[in-house]
Design a protein around this motif. Structure first.
Motif, mmCIF file in Angstrom:
data_model
loop_
_atom_site.group_PDB
_atom_site.id
_atom_site.type_symbol
_atom_site.label_atom_id
_atom_site.label_comp_id
_atom_site.label_asym_id
_atom_site.label_seq_id
_atom_site.Cartn_x
_atom_site.Cartn_y
_atom_site.Cartn_z
ATOM 1 N N VAL A 97 5.149 23.086 35.474
ATOM 2 C CA VAL A 97 4.170 22.051 35.758
ATOM 3 C C VAL A 97 3.429 22.445 37.035
ATOM 4 O O VAL A 97 4.020 22.998 37.961
ATOM 5 C CB VAL A 97 4.793 20.644 35.920
ATOM 6 C CG1 VAL A 97 5.421 20.181 34.625
ATOM 7 C CG2 VAL A 97 5.812 20.613 37.039
ATOM 8 N N VAL A 98 2.136 22.171 37.053
ATOM 9 C CA VAL A 98 1.291 22.501 38.201
ATOM 10 C C VAL A 98 0.533 21.248 38.600
ATOM 11 O O VAL A 98 -0.198 20.672 37.793
ATOM 12 C CB VAL A 98 0.306 23.639 37.863
ATOM 13 C CG1 VAL A 98 -0.570 23.957 39.069
ATOM 14 C CG2 VAL A 98 1.058 24.885 37.411
ATOM 15 N N GLY A 99 0.728 20.815 39.841
ATOM 16 C CA GLY A 99 0.066 19.615 40.324
ATOM 17 C C GLY A 99 -1.368 19.874 40.740
ATOM 18 O O GLY A 99 -1.887 20.989 40.650
ATOM 19 N N ALA A 100 -2.016 18.818 41.220
ATOM 20 C CA ALA A 100 -3.418 18.905 41.625
ATOM 21 C C ALA A 100 -3.528 19.475 43.034
ATOM 22 O O ALA A 100 -2.637 19.320 43.863
ATOM 23 C CB ALA A 100 -4.055 17.522 41.568
ATOM 24 N N GLY A 101 -4.661 20.132 43.298
ATOM 25 C CA GLY A 101 -4.924 20.650 44.631
ATOM 26 C C GLY A 101 -5.735 21.924 44.582
ATOM 27 O O GLY A 101 -5.824 22.587 43.543
ATOM 28 N N ASN A 122 -1.680 17.600 35.573
ATOM 29 C CA ASN A 122 -2.521 16.395 35.632
ATOM 30 C C ASN A 122 -3.852 16.692 36.304
ATOM 31 O O ASN A 122 -4.601 15.777 36.642
ATOM 32 C CB ASN A 122 -1.792 15.278 36.394
ATOM 33 C CG ASN A 122 -1.663 15.588 37.873
ATOM 34 O OD1 ASN A 122 -1.368 16.723 38.259
ATOM 35 N ND2 ASN A 122 -1.858 14.579 38.713
ATOM 36 N N SER A 123 -4.148 17.978 36.501
ATOM 37 C CA SER A 123 -5.355 18.392 37.209
ATOM 38 C C SER A 123 -6.387 18.959 36.240
ATOM 39 O O SER A 123 -6.118 19.934 35.524
ATOM 40 C CB SER A 123 -5.010 19.447 38.265
ATOM 41 O OG SER A 123 -6.179 20.050 38.779
ATOM 42 N N LEU A 124 -7.581 18.404 36.247
ATOM 43 C CA LEU A 124 -8.651 18.944 35.422
ATOM 44 C C LEU A 124 -9.051 20.339 35.878
ATOM 45 O O LEU A 124 -9.422 21.189 35.062
ATOM 46 C CB LEU A 124 -9.871 18.020 35.470
ATOM 47 C CG LEU A 124 -9.711 16.596 34.927
ATOM 48 C CD1 LEU A 124 -11.066 15.900 34.920
ATOM 49 C CD2 LEU A 124 -9.104 16.597 33.537
ATOM 50 N N LEU A 125 -8.963 20.599 37.179
ATOM 51 C CA LEU A 125 -9.341 21.908 37.707
ATOM 52 C C LEU A 125 -8.345 22.974 37.290
ATOM 53 O O LEU A 125 -8.727 24.113 36.985
ATOM 54 C CB LEU A 125 -9.449 21.841 39.228
ATOM 55 C CG LEU A 125 -10.517 20.892 39.769
ATOM 56 C CD1 LEU A 125 -10.438 20.791 41.287
ATOM 57 C CD2 LEU A 125 -11.909 21.330 39.331
ATOM 58 N N VAL A 126 -7.068 22.635 37.282
ATOM 59 C CA VAL A 126 -6.039 23.575 36.807
ATOM 60 C C VAL A 126 -6.252 23.862 35.326
ATOM 61 O O VAL A 126 -6.206 25.012 34.876
ATOM 62 C CB VAL A 126 -4.629 23.009 37.069
ATOM 63 C CG1 VAL A 126 -3.568 23.824 36.331
ATOM 64 C CG2 VAL A 126 -4.332 22.999 38.569
ATOM 65 N N MET A 140 -2.067 18.535 28.978
ATOM 66 C CA MET A 140 -2.584 17.591 29.968
ATOM 67 C C MET A 140 -1.826 16.270 29.882
ATOM 68 O O MET A 140 -1.478 15.800 28.799
ATOM 69 C CB MET A 140 -4.064 17.309 29.712
ATOM 70 C CG MET A 140 -4.987 18.490 29.964
ATOM 71 S SD MET A 140 -5.178 18.870 31.721
ATOM 72 C CE MET A 140 -5.909 17.360 32.339
ATOM 73 N N THR A 141 -1.584 15.682 31.050
ATOM 74 C CA THR A 141 -1.016 14.334 31.069
ATOM 75 C C THR A 141 -2.119 13.329 30.708
ATOM 76 O O THR A 141 -3.299 13.662 30.690
ATOM 77 C CB THR A 141 -0.465 13.976 32.459
ATOM 78 O OG1 THR A 141 -1.571 13.861 33.373
ATOM 79 C CG2 THR A 141 0.499 15.030 32.963
ATOM 80 N N GLY A 142 -1.728 12.109 30.443
ATOM 81 C CA GLY A 142 -2.704 11.031 30.333
ATOM 82 C C GLY A 142 -3.034 10.511 31.715
ATOM 83 O O GLY A 142 -2.724 11.140 32.719
ATOM 84 N N GLY A 143 -3.624 9.337 31.778
ATOM 85 C CA GLY A 143 -3.868 8.722 33.072
ATOM 86 C C GLY A 143 -5.322 8.410 33.354
ATOM 87 O O GLY A 143 -6.197 8.610 32.527
ATOM 88 N N LEU A 152 -5.531 13.317 37.187
ATOM 89 C CA LEU A 152 -5.171 12.138 36.399
ATOM 90 C C LEU A 152 -3.968 11.470 37.050
ATOM 91 O O LEU A 152 -2.957 12.120 37.335
ATOM 92 C CB LEU A 152 -4.838 12.548 34.961
ATOM 93 C CG LEU A 152 -6.004 13.161 34.176
ATOM 94 C CD1 LEU A 152 -5.514 13.716 32.853
ATOM 95 C CD2 LEU A 152 -7.113 12.133 33.956
ATOM 96 N N VAL A 153 -4.077 10.175 37.315
ATOM 97 C CA VAL A 153 -3.039 9.438 38.018
ATOM 98 C C VAL A 153 -2.764 8.131 37.276
ATOM 99 O O VAL A 153 -3.408 7.821 36.270
ATOM 100 C CB VAL A 153 -3.447 9.142 39.481
ATOM 101 C CG1 VAL A 153 -3.629 10.428 40.263
ATOM 102 C CG2 VAL A 153 -4.734 8.310 39.519
ATOM 103 N N GLY A 154 -1.818 7.353 37.796
ATOM 104 C CA GLY A 154 -1.524 6.047 37.223
ATOM 105 C C GLY A 154 -0.370 6.070 36.242
ATOM 106 O O GLY A 154 0.263 7.108 36.000
ATOM 107 N N SER A 155 -0.091 4.923 35.651
ATOM 108 C CA SER A 155 1.063 4.771 34.767
ATOM 109 C C SER A 155 0.952 5.661 33.536
ATOM 110 O O SER A 155 1.966 6.165 33.031
ATOM 111 C CB SER A 155 1.216 3.309 34.351
ATOM 112 O OG SER A 155 0.049 2.854 33.672
#
Length: 361
Positions: A97-101, A122-126, A140-143, A152-155
C-alpha cells in the motif's frame, strides 16, 4: 540587495507558495543559505512566517497544511533519492500500500518498473504514476476527494481497506519525531493513514530531513509501529535532525539514509561510539563513505543495493558474549552487548536453571 529588500522578497515568495526551501530562497535573492536563514529568523520573530527544517512556511503552527503545489517544491532532490532507495525494498510480485504525498508519488514512478506488483493506494497521483505500468495492478480505495493533496479520505476509504493484508505500507506525512512518530495536519488524512497501517505487516516511513523533529496535530503512526525510516542526509548544521534520527534508532527504527552518488546508503555518524557512550547526538555520515566502509553490493547500473544500517537501539538478535577475537577495536559486540552478557552471568544459578527449563519446554 539590502536586508530589508531581501526579507520583503522572501516574504512575498512564501506568501505566494505557502512553503519555500532555503535553497530556493537563496537562489532567488542571490545570496547564501546562511544569510537567508538569518533573514527567515528575523521574519519569524516578527510573526510573519514560520521556520521549518530546510525552509519557511506561512504561520499556522500545528494545524496548517501546505497544498500539493507548495509541497512539491520542497526538498525535491532529497525526495528523489529517498524514492530510489525505498523502491529497492520492493520485490517482484509483492502487494503493497502506498499513501498520499509528494515523496510517495516519486516512489510510485519507480514502482512502475517492477513487474507483478499489486499497489493499493488512496492517492490519485500515485495511481496516475502507475496507470501505464506493465504488469502492475493498481487498486484504488473509495472515499471523498481532498483537492489539496489529491487523496481519497473519509469512511469510504477506510471501509475499503478492511480485511486487506499486504507486505508493507509506504507512508509519508507532515512531521516525524521519536516521541510521537509520524503525524499530519489533517484529521481525515490521519485516519486513512492509520487504516493503511493496519493493512500492512511492515510500515516504511518516507521522510526527508526537513520533517525530522517536526510535530503536527494528528498522529498517524506511533514510533513503535514504524519498522523502517528512509530519509536523506541532513545538512551538517542541522543538529536537531541528526539528534532525532539517533532517537528514532534508539527506539528500534531501522534507518536507511539516501544520498551521494548512485543512491547509496549511509548511517548515523558515530553510531558505534554512541552504543558505548549512550550519546543521542551526531550528524548523518556521507552516504559514499558509509557505502565504502561496508563494501555493499553494486548492481550493474552502478547503483548500490539496499543496506539496512545497524544503529544503537535497533531490534537485533546477538549471541551472548564476545566470540574469538571480538574485543575493543575488533568489530565485535559493543559495550551494551557485553554488559548484557555480564548481567546474564550474574544471575543466580537457580534462575539460570529455570530459564533453561522454560526453553526446553
Amino acid at each position: 540587495m539590502f536586508a530589508a529588500e531581501r526579507r520583503q522578497l522572501i516574504l512575498e515568495m512564501v506568501r505566494a507558495n505557502g512553503a519555500v526551501s532555503l535553497r530556493e530562497l537563496a537562489r532567488v535573492v542571490q545570496t547564501s543559505e546562511v544569510t537567508v536563514r538569518r533573514d527567515v529568523r528575523a521574519l519569524e520573530a516578527e510573526g510573519l512566517l514560520d521556520r521549518r527544517h530546510g525552509g519557511a512556511v506561512l504561520p499556522g503552527g500545528f494545524t496548517r497544511e501546505s497544498g500539493f503545489p507548495q509541497k512539491s517544491h520542497l526538498a525535491t532532490a532529497e525526495k528523489t533519492a529517498i524514492a530510489d532507495l525505498a523502491a529497492s525494498l520492493v520485490e517482484e510480485g509483492e502487494a503493497v500500500v502506498v499513501g498520499a504525498g509528494t515523496t510517495t508519488q516519486e516512489l510510485a514512478r519507480r514502482l512502475a518498473r517492477i513487474p507483478g506488483l499489486t499497489v493499493v493506494t488512496n492517492s490519485l497521483l500515485v495511481a496516475q504514476a502507475l496507470a501505464h505500468a506493465n504488469r502492475v495492478e493498481v487498486v484504488m480505495t473509495g472515499g471523498t476527494l481532498r483537492g489539496s493533496n489529491y487523496a481519497l479520505v473519509g469512511s469510504g476509504a477506510e471501509q475499503s481497506l478492511q480485511g486487506l493484508r499486504v507486505t508493507r505500507a509506504f507512508l509519508s506525512g507532515s512531521g516525524l519525531t521519536a516521541e510521537r512518530g509520524l503525524s499530519t495536519s489533517n484529521m481525515l488524512s490521519a485516519s486513512v493513514d492509520r487504516a493503511l497501517v493496519q493493512a500492512a505487516a511492515e510500515v516504511v516511513v518516507l521522510a526527508d530531513h526537513t520533517k525530522l523533529g517536526t510535530d503536527t496535530m494528528f498522529q498517524t503512526v506511533p514510533t513503535d509501529l514504524i519498522s523502517r525510516l528512509v530519509t536523506d542526509e541532513p545538512p551538517a548544521h542541522d543538529d536537531r535532525a541528526a539528534t532525532e534520527l539517533q532517537a528514532l534508532a534508539d527506539q528500534g527504527v531501522q534507518i536507511a539514509v539516501a544520498g551521494g552518488a548512485g543512491g547509496s546508503v549511509g548511517g548515523v555518524s558515530g553510531a558505534s561510539a554512541g552504543a558505548g557512550s549512550g550519546s543521542a547526538s551526531g550528524s548523518v555520515a556521507g552516504a559514499a563513505a558509509g557505502a565504502g566502509a561496508s563494501g555493499g553490493d553494486v548492481h550493474p547500473a552502478g547503483r548500490q543495493s539496499r543496506r539496512d544500517v545497524p544503529l544503537p537501539g535497533q531490534r537485533r538478535t546477538h549471541a551472548a558474549g564476545p566470540g574469538p577475537g571480538q574485543g575493543p577495536g575488533s568489530g565485535g559486540p559493543g559495550p551494551q552487548l557485553r554488559s548484557a552478557a555480564a548481567s546474564l552471568a550474574a544471575q543466580e544459578p537457580g534462575e539460570r536453571a529455570r530459564v533453561a527449563d522454560l526453553r526446553r519446554r
